[in-house]
Enzyme design. Sequence first.
Site, PDB file in Angstrom:
ATOM      1  N   TYR A 151       0.860  -1.196   0.000  1.00 48.40           N
ATOM      2  CA  TYR A 151       0.000   0.000   0.000  1.00 48.40           C
ATOM      3  C   TYR A 151       0.887   1.233   0.000  1.00 48.40           C
ATOM      4  O   TYR A 151       1.851   1.318   0.765  1.00 48.40           O
ATOM      5  CB  TYR A 151      -0.884  -0.005   1.249  1.00 48.40           C
ATOM      6  CG  TYR A 151      -1.745   1.231   1.437  1.00 48.40           C
ATOM      7  CD1 TYR A 151      -1.533   2.087   2.513  1.00 48.40           C
ATOM      8  CD2 TYR A 151      -2.779   1.537   0.563  1.00 48.40           C
ATOM      9  CE1 TYR A 151      -2.323   3.212   2.700  1.00 48.40           C
ATOM     10  CE2 TYR A 151      -3.584   2.666   0.749  1.00 48.40           C
ATOM     11  CZ  TYR A 151      -3.350   3.501   1.825  1.00 48.40           C
ATOM     12  OH  TYR A 151      -4.144   4.611   2.017  1.00 48.40           O
ATOM     13  N   ASP A 246       9.288   2.811  -0.948  1.00 52.78           N
ATOM     14  CA  ASP A 246       8.286   3.461  -0.107  1.00 52.78           C
ATOM     15  C   ASP A 246       8.620   3.138   1.346  1.00 52.78           C
ATOM     16  O   ASP A 246       8.318   2.050   1.831  1.00 52.78           O
ATOM     17  CB  ASP A 246       6.872   2.976  -0.468  1.00 52.78           C
ATOM     18  CG  ASP A 246       5.825   3.621   0.428  1.00 52.78           C
ATOM     19  OD1 ASP A 246       4.625   3.518   0.112  1.00 52.78           O
ATOM     20  OD2 ASP A 246       6.198   4.218   1.456  1.00 52.78           O
ATOM     21  N   LYS A 279       5.241   9.301   8.581  1.00 52.36           N
ATOM     22  CA  LYS A 279       5.114   8.755   9.948  1.00 52.36           C
ATOM     23  C   LYS A 279       6.195   9.274  10.899  1.00 52.36           C
ATOM     24  O   LYS A 279       6.079  10.382  11.423  1.00 52.36           O
ATOM     25  CB  LYS A 279       5.055   7.233   9.879  1.00 52.36           C
ATOM     26  CG  LYS A 279       3.822   6.725   9.083  1.00 52.36           C
ATOM     27  CD  LYS A 279       3.790   5.236   8.990  1.00 52.36           C
ATOM     28  CE  LYS A 279       2.739   4.765   8.017  1.00 52.36           C
ATOM     29  NZ  LYS A 279       1.385   4.722   8.587  1.00 52.36           N
TER      30      LYS A 279
END
Length: 442
Positions: A151, A246, A279
């Site tokens: 994702y 990612d 994050k």
Amino acid sequence: MPSTTPSSTPATNEALFARAQRVIPGGVNSPVRAFRAVGGTPRFIARADGAYMWDAEGKKYIDYIGSWGPMILGHGHPAVLDAVHKAAADGFSFGAPTEREIELAEAIIALVPSVEQVRLVSSGTEAGMSALRLARGYTGRNKIIKFEGCYHGHADALLVKAGSGLATFGHPTSAGVPADVVKHTLVLEYNNLAQLDEAFAAQGSEIACVMIEPIAGNMNFVRASVPFVKRLRELCTQHGALLIFDEVMTGFRVALGGAQSVYAKLIPGFKPDMSVFGKVIGGGMPLAAFGASREVMSRLAPLGPVYQAGTLSGNPVATACGLATLKEISRPGFYEALAAKTRSLVKGLEGAARDAGVPLVGDSEGGMFGFFFVAQPGDGLPQNYPSVMATDQARFNRFFHGMLDRGVYLAPALYEAGFVSAAHSADDIAATSRAAGDALRA
Ligand code: KE4
């Protein structure tokens, strides 16, 4: 104007959920929070401190979500709180450049050798979407490769599931995404070398980039194999495609240099062409980033033809939170201690399962972990999405609720990873193992 003063008696999670569903779709602002994968009523969190969260009913939980990764220091770290208070007092947002954005960019670049320049944005989705557009703009190509089970945020071109057969283009995983938008997105099986070779052999000259989660935290916890990453690097170099790591979840979470620093130890000289972060670098505030060589990043507006922008990009309060977080995690020994703690958690879960006669396998890297209820003892870790989804979801869901009832808050979905913070104590880890044993024998 409806009353906003809280009623005298604290509302229950159920009452809050019912009220939330009247005014927010599904009662949540991000689907996974609704507990639909595990069932039951989501806990409405009132406050958090260190390794703990308290819900609206005052129940305390040991927190292994950590806001899905950002809270690596634990909640309310004094130095981070102080930095945020000070920054907020100087102004929330200016829509103009600030020195602190330079400092955060310099800090990220100092820690990630593959990155010479970064652009700050407000979410991992925005960073992934922008990285994709930049890769297409830089190469002049349209096709992209992603992997089933990974994702990368909810940008249209990335909400794609595997096509019917190999090298067929993906289908949207979401309504509202036109087939036209995803027709350039090829979805391959994670860790499948043959598919990778075949895709590049067939279309290598048209591929702008490959985007991958180097350790797939959106399949719970699946590592890209070293041969797979090595081959990815070779093929991207050979065909002029950009390799995009990612690291929204793994960046500054699995190691100070992210997952790419872990692979660089196993594959001499390894570097991705572009990296996406989020994050941890925001420390819990809305902040993400993408970075690459100066040459690639120079294609971005205002220098180059690839447009990308954001009102709150590099927000002065968020950058203060991120910088203070990076400063703490850069202290000597931080990751060694965090990794040891996380390993002991996984060992505790495996031990509790073994004692209860339940087959469970787990893995961890730095402060990120995952575990699976496999079919039989001795079954190895899943290596791709189909094998993750073949693990025992019903048992996972029962275990999730058994742990929640015992004050341990795990990720509310089989396909999500878990996170340990520097604030988790050895006692917290031991209490979690005990709760696991009780939950598995219940
Ligand atoms: P955000 O847009 O949610 O900040 O980041 C998207 C994203 C991009 N890349 C990776 C590897 C990610 O894990 C994420 C977001 N992760 C999820 C947890 N699996 C966030 C939780 C949620 O969606 O509420």
